[in-house]
Design a protein around this motif. Structure first.
Motif, PDB file in Angstrom:
ATOM      1  N   THR A   1      34.124  37.578  46.655  1.00  0.00           N
ATOM      2  CA  THR A   1      33.963  38.838  47.382  1.00  0.00           C
ATOM      3  C   THR A   1      33.748  39.992  46.406  1.00  0.00           C
ATOM      4  OG1 THR A   1      36.365  39.133  47.425  1.00  0.00           O
ATOM      5  CG2 THR A   1      35.362  38.091  49.339  1.00  0.00           C
ATOM      6  N   PHE A   2      34.406  39.920  45.229  1.00  0.00           N
ATOM      7  CA  PHE A   2      34.335  40.992  44.232  1.00  0.00           C
ATOM      8  C   PHE A   2      34.643  42.341  44.888  1.00  0.00           C
ATOM      9  CE2 PHE A   2      31.285  37.767  42.459  1.00  0.00           C
ATOM     10  CZ  PHE A   2      32.142  37.316  41.474  1.00  0.00           C
ATOM     11  N   ASP A   3      35.828  42.412  45.513  1.00  0.00           N
ATOM     12  CA  ASP A   3      36.215  43.572  46.311  1.00  0.00           C
ATOM     13  C   ASP A   3      37.553  44.134  45.831  1.00  0.00           C
ATOM     14  OD1 ASP A   3      36.114  45.458  48.323  1.00  0.00           O
ATOM     15  OD2 ASP A   3      36.830  44.116  49.894  1.00  0.00           O
ATOM     16  N   PRO A   4      37.614  44.703  44.613  1.00  0.00           N
ATOM     17  CA  PRO A   4      36.507  44.955  43.688  1.00  0.00           C
ATOM     18  C   PRO A   4      36.463  43.909  42.572  1.00  0.00           C
ATOM     19  CG  PRO A   4      38.374  46.249  42.994  1.00  0.00           C
ATOM     20  CD  PRO A   4      38.825  45.473  44.219  1.00  0.00           C
ATOM     21  N   VAL A   5      35.347  43.890  41.843  1.00  0.00           N
ATOM     22  CA  VAL A   5      35.262  43.110  40.613  1.00  0.00           C
ATOM     23  C   VAL A   5      36.191  43.749  39.582  1.00  0.00           C
ATOM     24  CG1 VAL A   5      33.274  44.421  39.754  1.00  0.00           C
ATOM     25  CG2 VAL A   5      33.654  42.072  38.965  1.00  0.00           C
ATOM     26  N   HIS A   6      36.839  42.925  38.742  1.00  0.00           N
ATOM     27  CA  HIS A   6      37.801  43.456  37.771  1.00  0.00           C
ATOM     28  C   HIS A   6      37.765  42.624  36.492  1.00  0.00           C
ATOM     29  CE1 HIS A   6      40.416  40.127  38.938  1.00  0.00           C
ATOM     30  NE2 HIS A   6      40.339  40.504  40.208  1.00  0.00           N
ATOM     31  N   PHE A   7      38.614  43.018  35.531  1.00  0.00           N
ATOM     32  CA  PHE A   7      38.589  42.355  34.227  1.00  0.00           C
ATOM     33  C   PHE A   7      39.022  40.893  34.302  1.00  0.00           C
ATOM     34  CE2 PHE A   7      39.086  46.765  32.283  1.00  0.00           C
ATOM     35  CZ  PHE A   7      37.748  46.828  31.906  1.00  0.00           C
ATOM     36  N   GLY A   8      39.811  40.523  35.306  1.00  0.00           N
ATOM     37  CA  GLY A   8      40.159  39.115  35.472  1.00  0.00           C
ATOM     38  C   GLY A   8      38.927  38.267  35.727  1.00  0.00           C
ATOM     39  N   HIS A   9      38.001  38.769  36.548  1.00  0.00           N
ATOM     40  CA  HIS A   9      36.728  38.066  36.776  1.00  0.00           C
ATOM     41  C   HIS A   9      35.891  38.025  35.495  1.00  0.00           C
ATOM     42  CE1 HIS A   9      37.284  39.811  41.042  1.00  0.00           C
ATOM     43  NE2 HIS A   9      37.504  38.511  41.145  1.00  0.00           N
ATOM     44  N   LEU A  10      35.776  39.177  34.869  1.00  0.00           N
ATOM     45  CA  LEU A  10      34.842  39.320  33.755  1.00  0.00           C
ATOM     46  C   LEU A  10      35.274  38.530  32.527  1.00  0.00           C
ATOM     47  CD1 LEU A  10      34.261  43.157  34.155  1.00  0.00           C
ATOM     48  CD2 LEU A  10      32.766  41.315  34.950  1.00  0.00           C
TER      49      LEU A  10
END
Length: 216
Positions: A8-17
């Motif tokens: 969903t990236f709601d929101p995208v954050h540093f854990g994703h990146l």
């Protein structure tokens, strides 16, 4: 090889990146495609409109070589099924292996996904494993692992699809739900996500409660 990272990236954050970068470097992926979903199937629907979530991802990854935003699920609309996304990518990239990036929790429920057998005929699975994280002993995917598990990233290149690799990634205790809660409480989530994403959230008054949105 192309990494596929949906959410969903709601929101995208540093854990994703950070985890995506860990996988790209350790496995030797040519790129990682971030694919925001349109309609969730196995989770609550995103709170933020698709166009804003897509823009968050664009802002978050713009300075990292090899990170690519892909809007195919948003353009397709409706429920976002991974098998359809992989089939679409396979038509565009017939000569490149696809690697689907999953968290451990998502992988434990993989057999409940839509057409999991077809997913494994289209892509490899890379299960992102955080330090100290263990699989449940009674996990339904144990049999699947027995048939498909590989131990080294290099083994993914020996076949076109169907391998499963557990790849260690950096432990960052960050979640989108925590970020949304912080904003709703009037607290800043700064340093949990890129500054440009935070600015978009603030400029569009995202995640605020109705009371917080009222003029003071």
């Amino acid at each position: 090889m192309i990494g596929i990272f949906g959410g969903t990236f709601d929101p995208v954050h540093f854990g994703h990146l950070r985890t995506a970068l860990d996988v790209m470097q350790a496995v030797g992926l040519d790129e990682v495609r971030f694919i925001p979903l349109h309609g969730a199937v196995h989770r609550a629907q995103p709170k933020t409109p698709a166009d804003l979530r897509l823009e968050m991802v664009r802002l978050a990854i713009r300075q990292q070589q090899g990170f690519v935003v892909d809007d195919r699920e948003i353009r397709r609309a409706g429920d976002s099924y991974t098998v359809d996304t992989l089939a679409s990518l396979r038509k565009e990239q017939p000569d490149r292996s696809l690697c689907l990036l999953l968290g451990r929790d998502a992988f434990d429920g993989f057999l409940d996904w839509h057409r999991p057998d077809q997913i494994l005929r289209l892509a490899h699975l890379i299960v992102m494993k955080r330090p100290g994280e263990e699989r449940p002993k009674e996990s339904k995917v144990e049999t699947l692992l027995g048939a498909h598990l590989v131990s080294k990233p290099a083994q993914l290149r020996a076949r076109d699809c169907g391998a499963i690799l557990h790849q260690p990634v950096t432990q960052l205790d960050i979640s989108a739900s925590k970020i949304r809660s912080l904003v709703a409480e009037g607290r800043t989530p700064r340093f949990l996500l890129p500054e440009a994403v935070l600015q978009l959230i603030e400029n569009n008054h995202l995640y605020l409660t109705d009371q917080a949105k009222e003029p003071q």
